[in-house]
Design a protein around this motif. Structure first.
Motif, PDB file in Angstrom:
ATOM      1  N   ALA A   1     -21.354  17.079  13.158  1.00 38.44           N
ATOM      2  CA  ALA A   1     -20.089  16.195  13.505  1.00 38.44           C
ATOM      3  C   ALA A   1     -21.080  15.058  15.166  1.00 38.44           C
ATOM      4  O   ALA A   1     -21.911  15.520  15.588  1.00 38.44           O
ATOM      5  N   SER A   2     -20.751  13.443  15.006  1.00 40.14           N
ATOM      6  CA  SER A   2     -20.992  12.962  16.098  1.00 40.14           C
ATOM      7  C   SER A   2     -19.477  12.387  16.682  1.00 40.14           C
ATOM      8  O   SER A   2     -18.791  12.286  15.902  1.00 40.14           O
ATOM      9  N   ARG A   3     -19.739  12.197  18.037  1.00 39.18           N
ATOM     10  CA  ARG A   3     -18.473  11.463  18.977  1.00 39.18           C
ATOM     11  C   ARG A   3     -18.480  10.091  18.142  1.00 39.18           C
ATOM     12  O   ARG A   3     -19.111   9.618  18.189  1.00 39.18           O
ATOM     13  N   GLY A   4     -16.908  10.433  17.412  1.00 36.00           N
ATOM     14  CA  GLY A   4     -16.659   8.491  16.941  1.00 36.00           C
ATOM     15  C   GLY A   4     -17.113   8.774  15.686  1.00 36.00           C
ATOM     16  O   GLY A   4     -17.170   7.285  14.892  1.00 36.00           O
ATOM     17  N   GLY A   5     -18.109   9.410  14.928  1.00 35.90           N
ATOM     18  CA  GLY A   5     -18.525   9.136  13.911  1.00 35.90           C
ATOM     19  C   GLY A   5     -18.092  10.239  12.595  1.00 35.90           C
ATOM     20  O   GLY A   5     -18.687  10.121  11.226  1.00 35.90           O
ATOM     21  N   GLY A   6     -16.695  10.918  12.601  1.00 35.13           N
ATOM     22  CA  GLY A   6     -16.420  11.753  11.739  1.00 35.13           C
ATOM     23  C   GLY A   6     -17.588  13.179  12.110  1.00 35.13           C
ATOM     24  O   GLY A   6     -18.075  13.473  12.349  1.00 35.13           O
TER      25      GLY A   6
ATOM     26  N   THR B   1     -20.954  15.623  22.515  1.00 42.54           N
ATOM     27  CA  THR B   1     -20.761  14.325  21.553  1.00 42.54           C
ATOM     28  C   THR B   1     -21.801  14.315  20.063  1.00 42.54           C
ATOM     29  O   THR B   1     -21.627  13.633  19.223  1.00 42.54           O
ATOM     30  N   ALA B   2     -22.170  15.540  20.486  1.00 41.45           N
ATOM     31  CA  ALA B   2     -22.991  15.661  18.924  1.00 41.45           C
ATOM     32  C   ALA B   2     -23.104  18.310  18.580  1.00 41.45           C
ATOM     33  O   ALA B   2     -23.087  18.224  19.656  1.00 41.45           O
TER      34      ALA B   2
ATOM     35  N   THR C   1     -29.019  13.802  14.728  1.00 45.98           N
ATOM     36  CA  THR C   1     -30.148  14.414  13.873  1.00 45.98           C
ATOM     37  C   THR C   1     -31.310  15.269  14.073  1.00 45.98           C
ATOM     38  O   THR C   1     -32.140  16.204  13.394  1.00 45.98           O
TER      39      THR C   1
ATOM     40  N   THR D   1     -19.214  16.149   8.660  1.00 49.77           N
ATOM     41  CA  THR D   1     -19.071  16.275   7.497  1.00 49.77           C
ATOM     42  C   THR D   1     -19.677  17.683   7.219  1.00 49.77           C
ATOM     43  O   THR D   1     -19.590  18.948   7.772  1.00 49.77           O
TER      44      THR D   1
ATOM     45  N   GLU E   1     -13.570  15.719  14.836  1.00 53.13           N
ATOM     46  CA  GLU E   1     -13.722  14.665  14.838  1.00 53.13           C
ATOM     47  C   GLU E   1     -13.728  15.057  13.022  1.00 53.13           C
ATOM     48  O   GLU E   1     -13.690  13.739  12.205  1.00 53.13           O
TER      49      GLU E   1
ATOM     50  N   GLU F   1     -25.788  10.139  17.375  1.00 47.92           N
ATOM     51  CA  GLU F   1     -26.368  10.432  16.725  1.00 47.92           C
ATOM     52  C   GLU F   1     -27.374  10.416  16.253  1.00 47.92           C
ATOM     53  O   GLU F   1     -28.443  11.027  15.153  1.00 47.92           O
TER      54      GLU F   1
END
Length: 260
Positions: free
Chosen positions: A130-135, A115-116, A9, A137, A219, A5
């Protein structure tokens, strides 16, 4: 090592800066060159964005490797745990034509997995992330891939060469509604937000075209695999993938089953 995450950013900030740089140029009048071996055009905007991303991303993460369409590749990235995979402008022909469907495609991969990821279309103010495991958008709002199950009703993003008969079981492609967008990164993003049910590309594809889109599709609840149904791995010595199929799970599986 920063968490995915935190890398996301960084990618979002860099993508927005890239958009500001690219939009200073007018596509039709930007200086352009043709790459050797019919590899397509490159413009001064591509190079300016690449310089910006290299400075901002590697400046923040100097221990990460670097793979970009507009930077000469070397083997150093293969020994690094994490690597940036970047296409400064995906859809350069669209950029040159003055269209608005070109994108910045930025990703971080670790041990072969993204991963991102960010796909940003500055002319449309559309930022997929998207980030891995974060969904996943779009402009900060969650997105989900298609839940359609009937391939005959599906709209699939594909170039015409993907429909050649010999690539499909039975000697002809299955019935679906075909559409097209020039940027691979944008095609994958449109699958992630269910604007289209799936996308296919059967030609050898550079990692920088699809790295960000692969994570965004996954994701968003979709599936992205090679044309043989295997996982897509990144930061390979030869950074090309032998085609991919991405989509909502049911349609993606049906396309894999139909491919010869």
């Amino acid at each position: 090592m920063p968490a995915p995450e935190h890398d996301l950013t960084l990618l979002v900030d860099a993508a927005r800066q890239a958009g500001a740089i690219a939009c200073r140029y007018v596509g039709a009048t930007a200086k352009r060159w043709d790459k050797p071996d019919n590899a397509g055009p490159v413009t001064e905007a591509d190079l300016a964005v690449n310089d910006l991303l290299l400075r901002e991303l590697r400046g923040a993460r100097p221990d990460y490797g670097w793979l970009s369409e507009e930077t000469e590749d070397n083997a150093d990235r293969l020994s690094q745990d994490r690597v940036f995979i970047v296409d400064p402008i995906d859809g350069t022909r669209s950029f040159v034509a003055g269209e608005d469907t070109w994108a910045h495609s930025l990703a971080v991969a670790e041990a072969g997995e993204v991963t991102a990821a960010v796909v940003y279309l500055p002319m449309r103010d559309m930022l997929y992330a998207a980030s891995r495991g974060g969904g996943a958008t779009l402009n900060g709002m969650p997105i989900s891939s298609s839940a359609l199950t009937d391939l005959g009703e599906a709209t699939v993003l594909a170039a015409r060469p993907a429909l050649v008969a010999e690539r499909w079981h039975g000697g002809e492609p299955p019935v679906f509604k075909r559409s097209y967008r020039p940027s691979l990164a944008y095609r994958m993003a449109l699958v992630a937000d269910a604007s289209f049910d799936a996308m296919i590309t059967l030609r050898r594809t550079w990692e920088w075209d699809i790295a960000a889109g692969t994570l965004i599709v996954n994701e968003a609840g979709g599936t992205c695999t090679t044309t043989k149904g295997g996982p897509v791995r990144f930061n390979n010595p030869d950074p090309r993938i032998d085609g991919i199929v991405a989509g909502g799970p049911a349609i993606q599986a049906a396309l894999i089953d139909a491919l010869a």
